[in-house]
Every structure is written in structure tokens, then in C-alpha cells.
Design an enzyme around this catalytic site. Structure first.
Site, PDB file in Angstrom:
ATOM      1  N   HIS B 205      42.642  43.758  38.505  1.00  0.00           N
ATOM      2  CA  HIS B 205      43.619  43.337  37.502  1.00  0.00           C
ATOM      3  C   HIS B 205      43.061  42.163  36.696  1.00  0.00           C
ATOM      4  O   HIS B 205      42.401  41.284  37.244  1.00  0.00           O
ATOM      5  CB  HIS B 205      44.943  42.944  38.171  1.00  0.00           C
ATOM      6  N   GLU B 208      42.413  39.894  29.298  1.00  0.00           N
ATOM      7  CA  GLU B 208      41.155  39.714  28.573  1.00  0.00           C
ATOM      8  C   GLU B 208      41.390  39.487  27.079  1.00  0.00           C
ATOM      9  O   GLU B 208      42.220  40.144  26.466  1.00  0.00           O
ATOM     10  CB  GLU B 208      40.296  40.972  28.772  1.00  0.00           C
ATOM     11  N   SER B 385      34.915  47.630  32.477  1.00  0.00           N
ATOM     12  CA  SER B 385      34.616  46.489  33.346  1.00  0.00           C
ATOM     13  C   SER B 385      34.594  45.221  32.497  1.00  0.00           C
ATOM     14  O   SER B 385      34.455  45.278  31.276  1.00  0.00           O
ATOM     15  CB  SER B 385      33.265  46.678  34.022  1.00  0.00           C
ATOM     16  N   SER B 390      36.085  47.749  26.401  1.00  0.00           N
ATOM     17  CA  SER B 390      37.258  48.591  26.623  1.00  0.00           C
ATOM     18  C   SER B 390      37.504  49.404  25.359  1.00  0.00           C
ATOM     19  O   SER B 390      36.878  49.158  24.325  1.00  0.00           O
ATOM     20  CB  SER B 390      38.476  47.722  26.941  1.00  0.00           C
ATOM     21  N   HIS B 408      41.557  56.464  32.559  1.00  0.00           N
ATOM     22  CA  HIS B 408      42.291  55.188  32.551  1.00  0.00           C
ATOM     23  C   HIS B 408      41.382  53.972  32.610  1.00  0.00           C
ATOM     24  O   HIS B 408      41.808  52.861  32.375  1.00  0.00           O
ATOM     25  CB  HIS B 408      43.302  55.133  33.694  1.00  0.00           C
ATOM     26  N   GLY B 409      40.120  54.163  32.936  1.00  0.00           N
ATOM     27  CA  GLY B 409      39.214  53.017  33.044  1.00  0.00           C
ATOM     28  C   GLY B 409      37.788  53.497  33.186  1.00  0.00           C
ATOM     29  O   GLY B 409      37.489  54.662  32.904  1.00  0.00           O
TER      30      GLY B 409
END
Lengths: 143, 485
Positions: B205, B208, B385, B390, B408-409
Site C-alpha cells: 500500500h 504516490e 512498483s 504506473s 491491477h498492478g
């Protein structure tokens, strides 16, 4: 008695094995492993508060899971880091019954070196087995 | 890492495990990704996604997104749509962190304007948005108030001054999923969550500060519709969930399901973490109502964090959040099960779509989109990361193949325990600072575990996501400041 974190498993989470010469000891080492995931310096947890935990379950491995969940509960609900000191486990009326004395203190960000929060104890590949030297638990924690 | 022999290539980005792969599979398992990503996936993904394919009522395929990696029960990146009449609901298909999700907001500031204030912003955010083990938020609620939050979600927050009315329109389910019933959650769950609204948590979590470089805008028109309008614009993205409350709801119901699953309903599963109950059973509905409280708790959590971020920017720049253009782009959940209507073999059906580490990605025109995005499609926020970047993507019509689900990531390639041996938190922080990313963390080992090298390449994941027709790139973000849980 002790625990080790497993590198090859649980990519996003943390898996560990805990050992004990008897069932009581493996419950205590697994409990310490959970707290040790959250803080690095387990020895810094001082016995200032105590909680009695009483649980019962038909399955011994689920009894362990419930004990570990209680430690996660106290961390969130009361910001308490607890180490299980004494544990009694008995079987009667087809159920395992546990009574544990857990001691510890409130999280102190200066003294307790934080690692990662434990969200939950998963059922994934949960194992509690007798070995040649005693008992071994295999647990995957959700991080 | 190894690819199992049974895996069949359907196209460059779609791979399939047939029903013959494992006894009990009711549908094939489909894994989305480039050959490189498939090679990188750990073998447990194949085992876990084929276990999911055995669950009662699963429709079309058990699916794993390009960022998939091994989890517990479902793989992370797992998607399973269950027939509401014959299917099950499974907490392991949602995750303990119910409505773990992403929120993205813009500013009208450029990187040149923010750069001199970056460290102050990150330091203040670190103070104002608590992170780490056992952290508690500033909201002091009694049990009755907390129960109202569970049933009203972000709406409660906006009504109490923590946000703007427009924030609700820009949140999935308008920040309040109907049908949440606080009488269906335990006192333990309430005790775990009551002090945690407005906290980030830990692990992966984060909060940023990011910059949109002009060369990283892939679709200018859609970017503008999402509020990305100026070169080197600064945005804020954060990732967190329902905290201890959601974790306890999931844990409580897993134990209930274990007791009734086989004895009462005759459901046999291959991993206890897949414990399930028929969706329409009393136990299934009990969990569904409690799980919705988790969804709302998480919407409220991110709403209060948004409020704190606006306060911090406002203090540092000496003007209001409105004047700083701090509008939400969107808020998406990536750990959920939701009732949706989808076409299967030409017929529209009611399905319970489990997404565990997968983002809903509705294409243009689908019901449930904010009015302003109706003709564009849903914003999809994909967090990479902390060292790399992102993305913002948009839902597309082709997403129907996965019930409009996408990545999702980044997805991890390395365990936390191994990453911790390879990197050292303080060294990593200094290295990142020298590369222009200022990080504050509650945990040095926790920081080491989140090193960019422990993750797949976000660019590869997003490229695969686009090639597979799951959603389309709009903007890439570059991190400059990070608060890590």
C-alpha cells in the site's frame, strides 16, 4: 522451538514454518512468527499487558489458525503486540480446547522495528504435523 | 518459473489450460499475457487457477490477468464469474482486503512548480496519512457512527465534510454499494476497523506523487477527458483497502463456510482457502452483505485519505484544493465480488463476478459509469512498483471477453522473504532519492520488499493488457514522491 520464513512460497505474502518439541511449543513458536512478521525485534516486546485467550475447534490446525488470528485482532483493535507465554490444549467432547496466556505491550514505533502488517492467517496450505522431533506448523499469512 | 505442458497458446496473449488438465474442472482456465510474462509466472498460478475452475457455477472460464501471480485460493489476478442461481461466493476469490483499490486525483500544478516543495509534501503526507503496523486514523467514531459508515461508505464522509460531492460520482458504486448490512458483521470486525479510517496500511500500500511526461500520453483526447491536460502535470495516486475491518469479515466468513460447505451443501474444494457457499444460501447472503460493508469501509477510507491529501497540498501551496484543481479521476476496487449482467453465448445473464487483484474495466456505454465517462469508458488505474511507474488505462468494448476485467498492478515475481535478502531499505531509499524519487516509509524491511526488481515490468504487463484487448493505455505516470506503508 523456532520459526523460519520460506523464500520459495507465497510471492505476495509470507509463508513460515514453526517447530516445537510438543504441541504447546509449536503453538507458541507459530505465535511468535506472526508477531515477528510485524516487528523485527521480537525480544523488545515487554510484558506490560496480558490477555487470556480461550478458543475451541474440532480441528487442531484450525485451533492454531484461530489463536494466530487473535494476535492479529489485538494488534488492530488494541494496538497490542502479544507473545503467547503459557498455553493449555485439551481434547474433550470431540473438540480441542485452548487456553492461552498472552503478554505484551502497545506498539511503540521507536522501540519496535516495524516490518509488515499481517492482514490475516490464510487456510492456504495450512498444516500442523507431527515430526520425528515433535511438531511442525506451516502457515501462509496474508500481507 | 515454468510453463506447464498442458498450457495451450490460443493467441499471442491468450493461453488456456483445458478441462482435462485437472479432475473436476468445469471450465477451461484462461491466462492472459505475453510469452515473456507467461514464462515468468510461478507454477502455483496454474495450480490455483485450475482449482478455481472447479468451483460450482463458474461460467465461461476461470481467468488470470497478465499481472497474475500466486496467491492463496485464487491467484492474484484471478477472475471468476459465477451463475447466481447455481454458483458460489468465495471469500478466497475476493481476498481478505475487501475493496483494496486505487484512487487517482489530478492537480493543475506542473512538476516545475511542485519540485521545490516535494520533500515537504511527502513529509507532511507521511505525518497526515498514517501507515504501518497497527496505525490508527484521526477520526474518532463510536460504534453507531462506524456502523453508519459501513452502510453509507464515502457518502458519510462527504456529508461530514471530508470531500466534495463530485468525488462520489467519480467513485465506483458512487462510493456506497447498496445492500451493505452492518448487522451482518462481527463485533471483532468492528473493533479492528473502528480506528483505522484514513490509514494506508502496509505491504504494497502506498501514496504516490507522480508526473505525466508529455511523451507518456498515449491518447490525448481520453487523457483530457480524464483531467490530464497540461505537460508535466502532477497527479496523486494511492492504494489501500478496508484495513482490519475487511480482513476480519473475510476471516469470520471463511470459518463459517468451512463448517457448512461440505456437510450442508456437498461442495468439495481443492484448497480450503477456496471455502465457498452457494450464493443464494443464508451463509452466502450473510457474507455478501458483510462484504459490502467492507467495500463501503474502503471507499470511506480512501475518501478520508483524499481529504487529508487536499489539506496537505492546500497548506503547502497556500491556496485551496479547489484552486489547485485537485479533482478525482476515479476510484476503482480490485478485490470484490459484484452482481453484474453479462452476455454469455448470446444470452444476458446475472453473474457474481469475483475479481481478486483485478480491476473492473467497463467499456463505453455500460451502465454504472459516471455520466461524464459514459461515451469514453471507465478509467482503469494500474499501480506499478514504487521505482518504475504506473498507468491510467480505459475500458474498451473488447473487454467483454473477461467480463470487463483487467490487470491491477505489476504483479510480483519474487517473494517478500527473498526480496528482503537482496535489498536493504535504507540503501534503496538513498538510491531512489538519487534517481529523483523521495520516499518515506514506516518500515525499512517493508521498503526493501517493495523494490522494483521484485516486480514484473509494469510496461510489459500494460502492453500485454492492451494487446490482449482487456483495456487501452491512456497515460503513464512517473513517480517522484512516495509514502510507503
Amino acid at each position: 522451538m523456532g520459526h523460519r520464513f520460506i523464500e520459495e512460497e507465497a510471492t505476495a505474502d509470507i509463508a513460515f514454518e514453526a517447530d516445537g518439541k510438543d504441541i504447546h511449543e509449536v503453538f507458541r513458536s507459530a505465535s511468535d512468527a506472526v508477531i515477528n512478521v510485524m516487528i523485527d525485534n521480537l525480544e523488545e516486546v515487554q510484558s506490560r499487558e496480558s490477555r487470556v485467550i480461550q478458543l475451541s475447534n474440532e480441528a487442531l490446525d484450525l485451533l492454531l489458525l484461530e489463536l494466530l488470528q487473535m494476535l492479529v485482532y489485538y494488534k488492530d483493535a488494541e494496538q497490542l503486540l502479544l507473545r503467547v507465554k503459557d498455553v493449555e490444549i485439551e481434547k474433550f467432547n470431540k473438540e480441542w480446547h485452548l487456553r492461552a496466556m498472552a503478554e505484551g505491550e502497545h506498539i511503540d514505533r521507536e522501540r519496535h522495528h516495524q516490518h509488515v502488517d499481517v492482514k490475516a492467517v490464510t487456510l492456504h496450505d495450512l498444516r500442523l504435523e507431527q515430526t520425528d522431533g515433535g511438531w511442525r506448523a506451516h502457515v501462509v499469512l496474508d500481507i | 518459473m515454468a510453463v506447464v505442458h498442458a498450457l495451450q497458446r490460443i493467441s499471442d496473449t491468450v493461453w488456456e489450460l483445458p478441462v482435462t488438465y485437472k479432475a473436476g474442472m468445469k471450465v477451461p482456465a484462461r491466462i492472459f499475457g505475453t510469452e515473456k510474462l507467461i514464462q515468468e509466472m510461478d507454477e502455483a498460478v496454474y495450480d490455483q487457477i485450475s482449482n478455481v475452475a472447479t468451483l460450482p457455477g463458474i461460467t465461461r472460464y476461470a481467468m488470470c490477468m497478465p499481472d497474475g501471480h500466486s496467491g492463496y485460493g485464487f491467484p492474484i489476478g484471478g477472475v471468476a464469474a459465477m451463475d447466481v442461481k447455481t454458483g458460489v461466493i468465495s471469500p478466497g476469490g475476493i481476498g481478505f482486503d475487501i475493496n483494496c483499490g486505487m484512487r487517482l486525483l489530478t492537480t493543475n500544478l506542473t512538476w516545475e512548480e511542485v519540485k521545490p516543495h516535494l520533500n515537504e509534501l511527502v513529509d507532511r503526507l507521511y505525518q497526515r496519512v498514517p501507515a504501518g503496523v497497527g496505525s490508527t486514523g484521526f477520526l474518532k467514531l463510536n460504534t453507531a457512527e462506524f456502523r453508519t459508515v459501513l452502510e453509507e461508505g464515502a457518502r458519510w464522509c462527504v456529508r461530514n465534510g471530508y470531500g466534495w460531492e463530485e468525488d462520489l460520482e467519480l467513485t465506483e458504486e458512487s462510493g456506497c454499494i447498496p445492500g451493505a448490512d452492518a448487522s451482518k458483521v462481527s463485533q471483532q470486525a468492528i473493533s479492528r476497523g473502528i480506528n483505522q479510517i484514513g490509514t494506508l496500511g502496509s505491504g504494497n500500500h502506498y501514496l504516490e506523487i507522480q508526473v505525466v511526461r508529455p511523451e507518456n500520453v498515449f491518447d490525448k483526447k481520453v487523457a483530457e477527458a480524464f483531467g490530464i491536460t497540461i505537460p508535466n502535470q502532477v497527479v496523486v495516486m494511492f492504494h489501500c483497502g478496508s484495513r482490519g475491518f475487511g480482513h476480519q469479515v473475510a476471516s469470520d466468513n471463511l470459518m463459517i463456510f468451512l463448517m457448512v460447505m461440505e456437510n450442508k451443501y456437498g461442495i468439495k474444494i481443492l484448497d480450503r482457502e477456496l471455502a465457498s457457499a452457494p450464493f443464494e444460501s443464508p451463509e452466502g447472503q450473510h457474507y455478501f452483505s458483510g462484504m459490502k460493508c467492507g467495500l463501503n469501509m474502503s471507499f470511506a477510507n480512501r475518501q478520508v485519505i483524499l481529504h487529508r491529501i487536499r489539506e496537505v497540498f492546500s497548506q503547502v501551496f497556500g491556496c485551496s484544493a479547489e484552486d489547485l484543481g485537485m479533482h478525482m479521476v476515479y476510484d476503482v476496487a480490485h478485490n470484490t465480488a459484484k452482481l453484474e449482467r453479462h452476455r454469455v453465448d448470446g444470452e444476458e445473464r446475472a453473474l457474481l463476478v469475483h475479481r481478486k487483484g483485478s480491476t473492473r474495466a467497463f467499456g463505453p456505454g455500460l451502465p454504472g459509469l459516471p455520466a461524464r465517462y459514459k461515451d469514453i469508458g471507465q478509467p482503469v488505474i494500474i499501480g506499478g512498483s514504487m521505482e518504475t511507474g504506473s498507468y491510467l488505462l480505459v475500458g474498451i468494448p473488447e473487454g467483454a471477453q473477461t467480463f470487463y476485467s483487467t490487470s491491477h498492478g505489476s504483479g510480483r515475481t519474487m517473494s517478500r522473504t527473498r526480496a528482503r535478502k537482496l535489498w536493504h531499505g535504507q540503501t534503496l531509499q538513498r538510491e531512489m532519492e538519487s534517481r529523483g524519487i523521495y520516499v518515506r516509509t514506516a518500515s525499512w524491511p517493508g521498503l526493501a520488499e517493495e523494490a522494483g526488481g521484485a516486480y514484473k515490468s509494469i510496461d510489459e504487463v500494460v502492453e500485454a493488457t492492451e494487446k490482449a484487448g482487456l483495456s487501452r493505455r491512456v497515460v503513464r505516470f512517473t513517480p517522484v514522491g512516495n509514502v510507503k506503508g
